[in-house]
Design an enzyme around this catalytic site. Structure first.
Site, PDB file in Angstrom:
ATOM      1  N   SER A   1       0.839  -1.194   0.000  1.00  0.00           N
ATOM      2  CA  SER A   1       0.000   0.000   0.000  1.00  0.00           C
ATOM      3  C   SER A   1       0.876   1.246   0.000  1.00  0.00           C
ATOM      4  CB  SER A   1      -0.923  -0.013   1.218  1.00  0.00           C
ATOM      5  OG  SER A   1      -0.176  -0.290   2.392  1.00  0.00           O
TER       6      SER A   1
ATOM      7  N   GLU B   1       1.068   5.671   0.937  1.00  0.00           N
ATOM      8  CA  GLU B   1       0.506   6.752   1.761  1.00  0.00           C
ATOM      9  C   GLU B   1       0.785   8.116   1.126  1.00  0.00           C
ATOM     10  OE1 GLU B   1       0.932   6.351   6.026  1.00  0.00           O
ATOM     11  OE2 GLU B   1       1.520   8.454   6.152  1.00  0.00           O
TER      12      GLU B   1
ATOM     13  N   ASP C   1      -0.754  13.909  17.532  1.00  0.00           N
ATOM     14  CA  ASP C   1      -0.059  14.685  18.567  1.00  0.00           C
ATOM     15  C   ASP C   1      -0.737  16.024  18.705  1.00  0.00           C
ATOM     16  OD1 ASP C   1       2.072  12.879  19.270  1.00  0.00           O
ATOM     17  OD2 ASP C   1       2.756  13.179  17.210  1.00  0.00           O
TER      18      ASP C   1
ATOM     19  N   PHE D   1      12.624  14.619  10.701  1.00  0.00           N
ATOM     20  CA  PHE D   1      11.457  13.749  10.957  1.00  0.00           C
ATOM     21  C   PHE D   1      11.794  12.701  12.008  1.00  0.00           C
ATOM     22  CE2 PHE D   1       8.752  13.385   6.828  1.00  0.00           C
ATOM     23  CZ  PHE D   1       8.305  14.669   7.036  1.00  0.00           C
TER      24      PHE D   1
ATOM     25  N   HIS E   1       4.091  -0.904   3.524  1.00  0.00           N
ATOM     26  CA  HIS E   1       3.302   0.333   3.355  1.00  0.00           C
ATOM     27  C   HIS E   1       4.307   1.454   3.096  1.00  0.00           C
ATOM     28  CE1 HIS E   1      -0.079   3.115   4.058  1.00  0.00           C
ATOM     29  NE2 HIS E   1       0.728   3.831   4.814  1.00  0.00           N
TER      30      HIS E   1
HETATM   31  P1  FAD Z   1      -1.521   5.807  20.796  1.00  0.00           P
HETATM   32  O1  FAD Z   1      -1.627   4.410  20.359  1.00  0.00           O
HETATM   33  O2  FAD Z   1      -2.653   6.402  21.571  1.00  0.00           O
HETATM   34  O3  FAD Z   1      -0.166   5.925  21.654  1.00  0.00           O
HETATM   35  C1  FAD Z   1       0.389   7.187  21.999  1.00  0.00           C
HETATM   36  C2  FAD Z   1       1.285   7.047  23.220  1.00  0.00           C
HETATM   37  O4  FAD Z   1       0.500   6.846  24.391  1.00  0.00           O
HETATM   38  C3  FAD Z   1       2.250   5.877  23.187  1.00  0.00           C
HETATM   39  O5  FAD Z   1       3.416   6.264  23.849  1.00  0.00           O
HETATM   40  C4  FAD Z   1       1.519   4.781  23.960  1.00  0.00           C
HETATM   41  O6  FAD Z   1       2.414   3.851  24.559  1.00  0.00           O
HETATM   42  C5  FAD Z   1       0.768   5.594  24.992  1.00  0.00           C
HETATM   43  N1  FAD Z   1      -0.560   5.026  25.321  1.00  0.00           N
HETATM   44  C6  FAD Z   1      -1.439   4.490  24.440  1.00  0.00           C
HETATM   45  N2  FAD Z   1      -2.587   4.130  25.065  1.00  0.00           N
HETATM   46  C7  FAD Z   1      -2.421   4.452  26.356  1.00  0.00           C
HETATM   47  C8  FAD Z   1      -3.269   4.348  27.473  1.00  0.00           C
HETATM   48  N3  FAD Z   1      -4.525   3.842  27.355  1.00  0.00           N
HETATM   49  N4  FAD Z   1      -2.780   4.788  28.682  1.00  0.00           N
HETATM   50  C9  FAD Z   1      -1.538   5.321  28.777  1.00  0.00           C
HETATM   51  N5  FAD Z   1      -0.703   5.461  27.728  1.00  0.00           N
HETATM   52  C10 FAD Z   1      -1.143   5.042  26.524  1.00  0.00           C
HETATM   53  N6  FAD Z   1      -0.183  11.577  12.986  1.00  0.00           N
HETATM   54  C11 FAD Z   1      -1.092  12.454  12.515  1.00  0.00           C
HETATM   55  O7  FAD Z   1      -1.320  13.513  13.134  1.00  0.00           O
HETATM   56  N7  FAD Z   1      -1.804  12.225  11.370  1.00  0.00           N
HETATM   57  C12 FAD Z   1      -1.635  11.081  10.653  1.00  0.00           C
HETATM   58  O8  FAD Z   1      -2.290  10.902   9.622  1.00  0.00           O
HETATM   59  C13 FAD Z   1      -0.679  10.104  11.117  1.00  0.00           C
HETATM   60  N8  FAD Z   1      -0.498   8.944  10.467  1.00  0.00           N
HETATM   61  C14 FAD Z   1       0.337   7.988  11.005  1.00  0.00           C
HETATM   62  C15 FAD Z   1       0.427   6.737  10.379  1.00  0.00           C
HETATM   63  C16 FAD Z   1       1.256   5.750  10.906  1.00  0.00           C
HETATM   64  C17 FAD Z   1       1.313   4.398  10.227  1.00  0.00           C
HETATM   65  C18 FAD Z   1       2.033   6.019  12.071  1.00  0.00           C
HETATM   66  C19 FAD Z   1       2.971   4.970  12.622  1.00  0.00           C
HETATM   67  C20 FAD Z   1       1.946   7.260  12.691  1.00  0.00           C
HETATM   68  C21 FAD Z   1       1.093   8.252  12.182  1.00  0.00           C
HETATM   69  N9  FAD Z   1       0.944   9.496  12.800  1.00  0.00           N
HETATM   70  C22 FAD Z   1       0.037  10.411  12.328  1.00  0.00           C
HETATM   71  C23 FAD Z   1       1.736   9.828  13.986  1.00  0.00           C
HETATM   72  C24 FAD Z   1       0.993   9.455  15.291  1.00  0.00           C
HETATM   73  O9  FAD Z   1      -0.203  10.183  15.387  1.00  0.00           O
HETATM   74  C25 FAD Z   1       1.919   9.767  16.460  1.00  0.00           C
HETATM   75  O10 FAD Z   1       2.976   8.833  16.482  1.00  0.00           O
HETATM   76  C26 FAD Z   1       1.251   9.871  17.810  1.00  0.00           C
HETATM   77  O11 FAD Z   1       2.224  10.366  18.743  1.00  0.00           O
HETATM   78  C27 FAD Z   1       0.742   8.545  18.380  1.00  0.00           C
HETATM   79  O12 FAD Z   1      -0.369   8.102  17.739  1.00  0.00           O
HETATM   80  P2  FAD Z   1      -0.918   6.605  18.050  1.00  0.00           P
HETATM   81  O13 FAD Z   1      -2.156   6.453  17.303  1.00  0.00           O
HETATM   82  O14 FAD Z   1       0.154   5.636  17.888  1.00  0.00           O
HETATM   83  O15 FAD Z   1      -1.246   6.813  19.630  1.00  0.00           O
END
Ligand code: FAD
Length: 285
Positions: A8, A10, A101, A210, A260
């Site tokens: 895929s 992005e 973030d 990055f 990906h």
């Molecule tokens: P989470 O899974 O919520 O994790 C974030 C942090 O919190 C981690 O350190 C985790 O260990 C901790 N954590 C998770 N759940 C809990 C909980 N219940 N209690 C306590 N701590 C917890 N960013 C964008 O803004 N837009 C995008 O389109 C985008 N696309 C991305 C695509 C991919 C494939 C990846 C790998 C990253 C992408 N990002 C994007 C970046 C991403 O949003 C950041 O890395 C962000 O900091 C974490 O998102 P996450 O969904 O992994 O968060």
């Protein structure tokens, strides 16, 4: 969804009309590869909302399988529900569910209804059942805000237990980090496909910036070689191609369920990798 390897690509939404016109040309080249789907990023806090919707709408006009990213931080439940309904009406069947973030300048009081991505996955499953295939993010080199890798793995498992169907990783250049992460997942009964995210190398300054921000490691030997090329773009690209090609080969040989590609809206590097790996011949059946 297919159990064949899934390859895929992005994209990120362009900010200007000129950017969109250029992206359409890149999309045509990428679409000729027949990727399993195109994903489109979403700026946390809604910063790219319109651009993401426009890019997704354009891909859907071309009948391309599209997976919009959803970054839930700063969003209300109602906003997320509306967005998902909108995508559902466009025939979208796959989303990438993320926390995102907090944009700088946004206060803690503006975090919105979802604090972590597992809550978004739960919400989608509760409100939309199995209407969407849900991808989440995974971090073989550990998310920078996680206290340590085992806590990060526990948090990753929360997303899987909430109903994620698959995951895409942050990019990395060390295949061992991926394989060790997969082994830890299996020990913790995590069985969903975890597809490596691949970042082609075209611009070292941008990549270093990055990587510092997202916690992805550029191994020292690679940094030294890339720094040594200075402004010699052709050498950076040639070296970057060989390194990433070799990484992809190791990942495929080791059983990765797909790749990906973070195209950075530039088709050429992904097209070349795709051709050298003969991906179109292998996959997305
Ligand atoms: P989470 O899974 O919520 O994790 C974030 C942090 O919190 C981690 O350190 C985790 O260990 C901790 N954590 C998770 N759940 C809990 C909980 N219940 N209690 C306590 N701590 C917890 N960013 C964008 O803004 N837009 C995008 O389109 C985008 N696309 C991305 C695509 C991919 C494939 C990846 C790998 C990253 C992408 N990002 C994007 C970046 C991403 O949003 C950041 O890395 C962000 O900091 C974490 O998102 P996450 O969904 O992994 O968060």
């Amino acid at each position: 969804m297919s159990s064949q390897p899934q390859y895929s690509v992005e994209l990120f939404p362009p900010k200007t009309a000129e950017g969109m016109a250029k992206l359409k040309l890149e999309i045509a080249q990428l679409n000729a590869l027949n990727p399993a789907y195109f994903s489109v990023t979403y700026g946390a806090g809604g910063s790219t909302r319109d651009g993401t919707l426009d890019t997704v709408a354009w891909l859907r006009e071309l009948h391309i399988d599209t997976a919009p990213h959803l970054a839930c931080i700063g969003s209300t439940r109602e906003q997320m529900r509306e967005l998902l309904h909108h995508y559902q009406q466009q025939g979208i069947r796959r989303v990438v569910a993320l926390r995102g973030d907090m944009p700088s300048g946004m206060g803690a009081g503006e975090r919105g209804a979802f604090h972590y991505a597992n809550e978004l996955v739960e919400f989608i499953r509760a409100e939309f059942g199995t209407a969407f295939h849900i991808e989440v993010a995974a971090y073989p080199e550990c998310h920078p805000q996680a206290g340590n890798p085992s806590r990060d793995l526990e948090n990753f498992k929360r997303k899987v237990d909430a109903g994620a169907d698959g995951a895409i990783t942050q990019y990395f250049y060390n295949a061992d980090a991926y394989f060790a992460f997969i082994a830890d997942c299996h020990k913790n009964a995590i069985q969903i496909p975890i597809v490596p995210g691949i970042m082609p190398i075209t611009n070292y300054t941008q990549l270093a910036r990055f990587s510092d921000g997202c916690g992805a490691e550029i191994p020292r030997w690679m940094r030294r070689r890339l720094e040594g090329f200075g402004d010699d773009v052709a050498s950076i690209r040639a070296f970057g191609h060989e390194v990433v090609l070799n990484l992809c080969r190791q990942l495929i040989a080791g059983g990765a369920p797909g790749l990906h590609f973070y195209t950075m809206n530039q088709a050429a590097t992904t097209v070349r990798l795709w051709a050298d790996l003969q991906l179109s011949e292998q996959a997305n059946a």
